[in-house]
Design a protein around this motif. Structure first.
Motif, PDB file in Angstrom:
ATOM      1  N   ILE A   4       0.878  -1.148  -0.434  1.00  0.00           N
ATOM      2  CA  ILE A   4      -0.120  -0.109   0.147  1.00  0.00           C
ATOM      3  C   ILE A   4       1.278   1.336  -0.308  1.00  0.00           C
ATOM      4  N   ILE A   5       0.508   1.795  -0.853  1.00  0.00           N
ATOM      5  CA  ILE A   5       1.477   3.413  -1.299  1.00  0.00           C
ATOM      6  C   ILE A   5       0.330   4.674  -0.486  1.00  0.00           C
ATOM      7  N   ILE A   6       0.639   5.374   0.293  1.00  0.00           N
ATOM      8  CA  ILE A   6       0.232   6.050   0.426  1.00  0.00           C
ATOM      9  C   ILE A   6       0.860   7.689  -0.065  1.00  0.00           C
ATOM     10  N   GLY A   7      -0.552   7.638  -0.891  1.00  0.00           N
ATOM     11  CA  GLY A   7      -0.467   9.829  -1.736  1.00  0.00           C
ATOM     12  C   GLY A   7       0.043   9.406  -3.155  1.00  0.00           C
ATOM     13  N   SER A   8      -0.796  10.583  -4.309  1.00  0.00           N
ATOM     14  CA  SER A   8      -0.987   9.894  -5.591  1.00  0.00           C
ATOM     15  C   SER A   8      -0.142  10.791  -6.364  1.00  0.00           C
ATOM     16  N   GLY A   9       1.036  11.157  -5.846  1.00  0.00           N
ATOM     17  CA  GLY A   9       2.112  11.815  -6.336  1.00  0.00           C
ATOM     18  C   GLY A   9       3.067  11.381  -7.208  1.00  0.00           C
ATOM     19  N   PRO A  10       4.030  12.231  -7.799  1.00  0.00           N
ATOM     20  CA  PRO A  10       4.922  11.363  -8.733  1.00  0.00           C
ATOM     21  C   PRO A  10       5.599   9.980  -8.037  1.00  0.00           C
ATOM     22  N   ALA A  11       6.127   9.993  -6.946  1.00  0.00           N
ATOM     23  CA  ALA A  11       7.110   9.493  -5.739  1.00  0.00           C
ATOM     24  C   ALA A  11       5.933   8.061  -5.249  1.00  0.00           C
ATOM     25  N   THR A  27      -2.453  -0.936  -4.148  1.00  0.00           N
ATOM     26  CA  THR A  27      -3.099  -0.447  -3.649  1.00  0.00           C
ATOM     27  C   THR A  27      -2.753   1.441  -3.578  1.00  0.00           C
ATOM     28  N   VAL A  28      -3.001   1.774  -4.283  1.00  0.00           N
ATOM     29  CA  VAL A  28      -2.633   3.839  -3.466  1.00  0.00           C
ATOM     30  C   VAL A  28      -3.591   4.653  -3.248  1.00  0.00           C
ATOM     31  N   ILE A  29      -3.269   5.328  -1.904  1.00  0.00           N
ATOM     32  CA  ILE A  29      -4.361   5.210  -1.417  1.00  0.00           C
ATOM     33  C   ILE A  29      -3.886   7.347  -1.005  1.00  0.00           C
ATOM     34  N   SER A  30      -5.198   8.071  -1.561  1.00  0.00           N
ATOM     35  CA  SER A  30      -4.731   9.587  -0.978  1.00  0.00           C
ATOM     36  C   SER A  30      -6.036   9.987  -1.003  1.00  0.00           C
ATOM     37  N   LYS A  31      -6.652  11.197  -0.906  1.00  0.00           N
ATOM     38  CA  LYS A  31      -7.755  11.968  -0.792  1.00  0.00           C
ATOM     39  C   LYS A  31      -7.542  12.661  -1.462  1.00  0.00           C
ATOM     40  N   GLY A  32      -7.012  13.079  -2.839  1.00  0.00           N
ATOM     41  CA  GLY A  32      -7.565  13.067  -3.741  1.00  0.00           C
ATOM     42  C   GLY A  32      -6.109  13.689  -4.467  1.00  0.00           C
ATOM     43  N   ALA A  33      -6.275  15.113  -5.183  1.00  0.00           N
ATOM     44  CA  ALA A  33      -5.366  15.861  -6.562  1.00  0.00           C
ATOM     45  C   ALA A  33      -4.279  15.971  -4.908  1.00  0.00           C
ATOM     46  N   GLY A  34      -2.780  15.815  -5.709  1.00  0.00           N
ATOM     47  CA  GLY A  34      -1.575  15.958  -5.304  1.00  0.00           C
ATOM     48  C   GLY A  34      -1.556  17.644  -5.299  1.00  0.00           C
ATOM     49  N   GLY A  35      -0.033  17.578  -4.263  1.00  0.00           N
ATOM     50  CA  GLY A  35       0.519  19.646  -4.933  1.00  0.00           C
ATOM     51  C   GLY A  35       0.431  19.541  -6.325  1.00  0.00           C
ATOM     52  N   LEU A  36       1.146  18.492  -7.105  1.00  0.00           N
ATOM     53  CA  LEU A  36       1.673  18.909  -8.374  1.00  0.00           C
ATOM     54  C   LEU A  36       0.388  19.266  -9.122  1.00  0.00           C
ATOM     55  N   THR A  37      -0.671  19.326  -8.656  1.00  0.00           N
ATOM     56  CA  THR A  37      -1.966  19.904  -9.457  1.00  0.00           C
ATOM     57  C   THR A  37      -1.692  20.888  -9.469  1.00  0.00           C
ATOM     58  N   THR A  38      -0.945  21.872  -8.170  1.00  0.00           N
ATOM     59  CA  THR A  38      -0.566  23.299  -8.472  1.00  0.00           C
ATOM     60  C   THR A  38      -0.146  23.866  -9.713  1.00  0.00           C
ATOM     61  N   ALA A  39       0.454  23.631 -10.285  1.00  0.00           N
ATOM     62  CA  ALA A  39       1.686  23.756 -11.008  1.00  0.00           C
ATOM     63  C   ALA A  39       1.259  23.834 -12.173  1.00  0.00           C
ATOM     64  N   GLU A  40       0.771  25.063 -12.286  1.00  0.00           N
ATOM     65  CA  GLU A  40       0.385  25.376 -14.122  1.00  0.00           C
ATOM     66  C   GLU A  40       1.210  25.210 -14.776  1.00  0.00           C
ATOM     67  N   TRP A  41       2.485  25.293 -15.114  1.00  0.00           N
ATOM     68  CA  TRP A  41       3.191  23.904 -16.015  1.00  0.00           C
ATOM     69  C   TRP A  41       4.672  23.479 -15.635  1.00  0.00           C
ATOM     70  N   VAL A  42       4.546  22.243 -15.731  1.00  0.00           N
ATOM     71  CA  VAL A  42       6.106  22.171 -15.921  1.00  0.00           C
ATOM     72  C   VAL A  42       6.863  21.875 -16.762  1.00  0.00           C
TER      73      VAL A  42
END
Length: 287
Positions: A4-11, A27-42
Motif C-alpha cells: 500500500i502506497i500513501i500518496g498519489s503524486g509522482p513518488a 493499492t494507492v490511497i490518497s484523499k484526492g489531487a496532490g500538490g502537483l496539480t497546483t503547478a500551472e506548467w511543468v
C-alpha cells in the motif's frame, strides 16, 4: 504480496509502477489531487518538448499505473499500525481499514500547523503532533485537539481514555464530522497560547479562554510525517530518515518524495519512488 502506497503524486505513482512490475498487488490511497496539480506548467521535464500542466502530468501518471493493474482508493489514512501478531500493517482510514504487507509513505512533507502566537514556543512543552505517541503523558489532564475533520477526531478518540477533560478546538471552522460524546467542541478562533514553562492557557477571539495541560495539532489530513511518528519511524531534521533503498528503521516501511528532504523536484520523487517500490518487493520476497 500487498503493497500500500500513501500518496498519489509522482513518488507514490512511481513506487506503484515498480512494485506492480515486481509482482505485488498494489493499492494507492490518497484523499484526492496532490500538490502537483497546483503547478500551472511543468518545464524541463524529460520526454516533454513543451511545458505540460501539473494536473495533466499527474493524470497521465495515474493512468499508466492503472493500465498495469494498480488500484487507486480515495480515502484519508489516519494511522498506520503494525499488526500485533505476524507480519504486516493495519491502515486506519476515514472510510475503512486496510491491510498491507509493506507500506510506502509518499504523501508529502508538510506538517500542518497554524500561525498562532505561542504555538511554536511550546512545541515539545505541551504542544504535540502525535496522540498515539504522547497520550500516556496526559492521563487525568486537560487536553485540547486543534482541528475540525476526520484526522482531528481520530486523535481525540485516542486521547479520550486518558484525558480528564477533552476539547476539540475548530479555530473558527464548523466540524466536518460527527463528534463523539465526551468531547467538548469550541468553535471560536484561537488568538494565542500562553504559559510559563509549559502550555497553560488558550485565549479565544471572543475574549474567553480555557486552561489546558496539552494541545494536539491535527489540522487537515495526516501527511507522511504524522503517519511516520505514529509508526515509530526515525525522523532527522524534520524529514523521514531513509537508507539507500528508501527503507526506514521500521521493517517493511519505506518513504519517498518530499518527505525525505533534499531536492524538491519531480525527477527526484520519481527516482525515490522507483527505488522504494523495488525495495518493498525484494523485502517481501525474503519474508
Amino acid at each position: 504480496m500487498h503493497v500500500i502506497i500513501i500518496g498519489s503524486g509522482p513518488a507514490g505513482v512511481s513506487a506503484a509502477l515498480y512494485a506492480r512490475r515486481g509482482g505485488a498487488d498494489v493499492t494507492v490511497i490518497s484523499k484526492g489531487a496532490g500538490g502537483l496539480t497546483t503547478a500551472e506548467w511543468v518545464e524541463n521535464y524529460y520526454g516533454f518538448a513543451e511545458p505540460i500542466s501539473g494536473a495533466e502530468l499527474e493524470q497521465r501518471g495515474i493512468a499508466g499505473a492503472e493500465r498495469l493493474g494498480v488500484r487507486f482508493e480515495t480515502d484519508e489514512v489516519l494511522a498506520v499500525l503494525p499488526v500485533e501478531e505476524g507480519r504486516g500493517f493495519r491502515l486506519e482510514a476515514a472510510c475503512r481499514t486496510y491491510a498491507a504487507d509493506a507500506v510506502i509513505l509518499a504523501a508529502g512533507a508538510s506538517r500542518k500547523t497554524l500561525s498562532i502566537p505561542g504555538l511554536r514556543d511550546f512545541e515539545g512543552r505541551g504542544v504535540s503532533y502525535c496522540a498515539i505517541c504522547d497520550a500516556f503523558f496526559y492521563r487525568g489532564k486537560k487536553v485540547a485537539v486543534i482541528g475540525a475533520g476526520d484526522y482531528a477526531l481520530h486523535e481525540a478518540e485516542i486521547l479520550r481514555p486518558h484525558a480528564a477533560q477533552l476539547s476539540l478546538l475548530t479555530n473558527g471552522e464548523e466540524p466536518s464530522v460527527a463528534i463523539s460524546d465526551g468531547i467538548a467542541v469550541q468553535t471560536q478562533k484561537i488568538v494565542r497560547i500562553e504559559g510559563a514553562r509549559r502550555v497553560q492557557h488558550i485565549v479565544f477571539d471572543d475574549e474567553t479562554g480555557m486552561d489546558v495541560d496539552g494541545i494536539f495539532m491535527a489540522i487537515g489530513t495526516a501527511g507522511s510525517m504524522e503517519l511516520a511518528r505514529k509508526l515509530g519511524v526515525v525522523l532527522s531534521d524534520g524529514k523521514i530518515a531513509v537508507g539507500k533503498h528508501m527503507e526506514t528503521n521500521v521493517p517493511g516501511v519505506y518513504a519517498a518524495g518530499d518527505c525525505t528532504g533534499g531536492l524538491l523536484q519531480i525527477a527526484k520523487a520519481v527516482y525515490e519512488g522507483a527505488e522504494a517500490g523495488l525495495a518493498a518487493v525484494q523485502y517481501l520476497r525474503k519474508q
